[in-house]
Structures are given as structure tokens and as C-alpha cells.
Motif scaffolding. Structure first.
Motif, PDB file in Angstrom:
ATOM      1  N   SER A 182      52.622 -32.733  67.311  1.00 39.10           N
ATOM      2  CA  SER A 182      53.198 -33.053  68.067  1.00 39.10           C
ATOM      3  C   SER A 182      53.923 -31.314  67.975  1.00 39.10           C
ATOM      4  N   LYS A 184      57.406 -31.608  68.704  1.00 36.65           N
ATOM      5  CA  LYS A 184      58.662 -32.054  68.407  1.00 36.65           C
ATOM      6  C   LYS A 184      59.598 -31.825  67.552  1.00 36.65           C
ATOM      7  N   GLN A 186      62.154 -31.717  65.825  1.00 38.20           N
ATOM      8  CA  GLN A 186      62.765 -33.135  64.529  1.00 38.20           C
ATOM      9  C   GLN A 186      60.896 -32.883  63.800  1.00 38.20           C
ATOM     10  N   GLU A 187      59.547 -33.553  63.896  1.00 38.79           N
ATOM     11  CA  GLU A 187      57.866 -33.612  63.921  1.00 38.79           C
ATOM     12  C   GLU A 187      58.218 -32.350  63.366  1.00 38.79           C
ATOM     13  N   GLU A 190      60.178 -31.449  59.784  1.00 35.47           N
ATOM     14  CA  GLU A 190      59.797 -32.266  58.652  1.00 35.47           C
ATOM     15  C   GLU A 190      58.434 -31.896  57.844  1.00 35.47           C
ATOM     16  N   ARG A 191      57.338 -31.224  58.686  1.00 40.83           N
ATOM     17  CA  ARG A 191      56.326 -30.929  58.427  1.00 40.83           C
ATOM     18  C   ARG A 191      56.460 -29.521  57.559  1.00 40.83           C
ATOM     19  N   ASP A 280      53.883 -25.744  60.699  1.00 40.52           N
ATOM     20  CA  ASP A 280      54.011 -26.481  59.559  1.00 40.52           C
ATOM     21  C   ASP A 280      54.610 -25.238  59.095  1.00 40.52           C
TER      22      ASP A 280
END
Length: 303
Positions: A182, A184, A186-187, A190-191, A280
Motif C-alpha cells: 500500500s 497510502k 500513513q502506511e 509508518e514504514r 519505506d
């Protein structure tokens, strides 16, 4: 005794046949390495760590550098940093008949570093890599690879085969690692946070390695016997880019000196880092990788 051995032999035949059948289903879903050891010996290669594995697409290179077929033989920073083991694997993988190949050597500070306290060969992180263990690099199916490196039950090979759906980390036959996650915001954030934390830890336990630089130089001179060699700095996201700058401020100067010494181009794309998306903060998103790969091809055509 003879009858006992015959019974054992008769028992082993169906067992062996079962493993041979299951192994024949191995593909890009099997793990992140298997396909590297099943493709034909190439005469154009992409080398480096996971940044190169995900960020440089052999198909895009082939479209923009016609009449060439590339193999991405980049694994990970643990398995394929520049060193004796990687060079040995390259020698086994490369088609020995190659005369005018193109070799793209992805570099970053991490695949030219080594853990502090490393004082013997067996301490190197790549010592346990499949690259050190195998003799066969172009067998399909590659039962030697599966026997030595696939540590799950072989039924998983059949169950997880490509025809049932591609995995999120799918290794193409040409060595390109396609990662589907994904994007997105926000994701991704996080990564990025997790990856940055990982690399902060790495900074504390690693340092620039003379051994790695000398191995990169040996790799360059070996490949120059078979064609043209290009050192390519693959960019990362902003945070890791800044971390690399603090960790290894002279990186570009060192690589530039090496390129002059070995008389090959240093294609440095680090200043373009903000043009691309990263899954990431470290690895380029596959769609950005296509754009980046075309930039590499365009730069090669200008040399």
C-alpha cells in the motif's frame, strides 16, 4: 541385509519422486532468491543490494537499450554486498562468452560497509548467503538451491505457486524484485519510521570498509573484461539520504575517485531523490523504479 536395502530403496523412490514434483512448482513466489539461480547465464547484469533489486527494472533497460536483455542479480545488503563471495557468484552467473556486455553496479554507503569487529571471513554477513553455498546458478528447477536453502516443507512450494496468485514480494525470472504494498501516506510514513530506526542502529555498529571498496574495484576490473561498467548511486528518501550524508560524508568523492581510476562513469542520481516515491524511505516504489531505470538508460546512451 540385501533384502532390507532393496526395501529401503523401493521406499525412497516415491519419496524422491514426490520431492521432484513439488520442486518443479518453484517460482517467483517461492522466496526472494530462488529465481536468481534458475535464469540463463546473462551477458548484461544489474548488481548491488535490494535498492538495485527493486529499483532497476531489466525490462525497462531492455526497451531503452535495444538488443539487450538484462538480468538483475542484486539481492540484499546482507547477501550481496561487494566482497569475495559476491564476486565469486558473479563469475559463476555471467555468461563467459560475453564480449560487449553492460554492467550496472548499484552502490550506497551500506553495501560498502562492514560490521565493526569483523576480523575473519566467517564473520561477514554474507557468509551464510546462498551465493556462497551453491554451484548451480542456471538450473531450472534448481533442486540444489531448494535442498540447501528452502527450509519450509516443500508442500509450501506447491501451495504458494504463482498460478495461485503473485506474492507481495515477487521475484521475476529476470531478477527484478516486484514489491506490491500500500502506498497510502500513513502506511508509507509508518514504514519509513521503522526503516529509519533500523538504519540508525546500523550506523552504530558498522563502518566504511576498505575491504568492500577493494572488492568493488576488483568487481569493476573483472567485468571490464566483458564490456562496459557503470557505477550507479541509487537514491533513497529524504531521511535516509540525510543519514547517509552524516554517516559517510565523503562517499561521492570516494566513488568519483574510483571511477576516474578505473576509467568508468559514476552515475550519481542522489540529488534526484525527491523525484521518486519510496515504499519505506529506502526502496524505490516500483512505478518510480521504471522512471529511474529509464534515466539510467538515457545516461548510458549519452556516455
Amino acid at each position: 541385509m540385501k533384502r532390507f536395502l532393496i526395501k529401503v530403496f523401493l521406499f525412497l523412490i516415491p519419496v524422491l519422486a514426490w520431492f521432484l514434483i513439488l520442486g518443479s512448482f518453484a517460482d517467483g513466489n517461492t522466496d526472494n532468491y530462488y529465481q536468481h539461480f534458475t535464469s540463463p547465464k546473462p551477458d548484461n547484469m544489474i548488481l548491488g543490494s535490494s535498492r538495485a533489486a527493486q529499483g532497476i527494472n531489466p525490462n525497462i533497460l531492455g526497451k531503452n537499450l535495444p538488443d539487450r536483455k538484462f538480468d538483475n542479480f542484486a539481492l540484499t545488503v546482507v547477501d550481496s554486498p561487494y566482497g569475495e563471495i559476491y564476486l565469486g557468484a558473479i563469475k559463476k552467473k555471467l555468461d563467459p562468452k560475453t564480449k560487449d556486455g553492460i554492467f550496472i553496479l548499484g552502490v550506497d554507503p551500506w553495501n560498502l560497509s562492514i560490521p565493526k569487529g569483523t576480523d575473519k571471513f566467517s564473520d561477514l554477513p554474507e557468509y551464510n548467503s546462498p551465493l556462497r553455498k551453491l554451484s548451480s546458478y542456471d538450473s531450472k528447477p534448481n533442486y540444489e538451491y531448494l535442498a540447501r536453502n528452502f527450509h519450509r516443507t516443500w508442500y509450501h512450494i506447491f501451495r504458494d505457486r504463482e498460478s495461485n496468485g503473485k506474492s507481495n514480494a515477487y521475484l521475476h525470472q529476470n531478477g527484478w524484485m516486484e514489491v506490491t504494498v500500500s502506498m497510502k501516506p500513513q502506511e508509507v510514513a509508518e514504514r519509513e519510521k521503522d526503516k529509519y530506526a533500523d538504519y540508525k542502529k546500523i550506523v552504530a555498529v558498522q563502518h566504511l570498509s576498505k575491504y568492500r571498496l577493494e572488492s568493488l574495484e576488483k568487481t569493476i576490473y573483472f567485468l571490464k573484461n566483458y564490456g562496459k561498467v557503470y557505477i550507479v548511486r541509487i537514491p533513497s528518501g529524504k531521511n535516509i539520504k540525510n543519514l547517509e550524508k552524516d554517516y559517510y560524508p565523503q562517499f561521492d568523492n570516494v566513488l568519483l575517485d574510483l571511477s576516474k581510476k578505473s576509467k568508468i562513469p559514476y552515475l550519481n542520481f542522489n540529488s534526484d531523490s525527491e523525484k521518486f516515491q519510496y515504499t519505506d524511505g529506502n526502496h524505490m516504489y516500483k512505478e518510480s523504479g521504471k522512471v529511474f531505470t529509464k534515466q539510467i538508460a538515457d545516461s548510458i546512451k549519452l556516455k
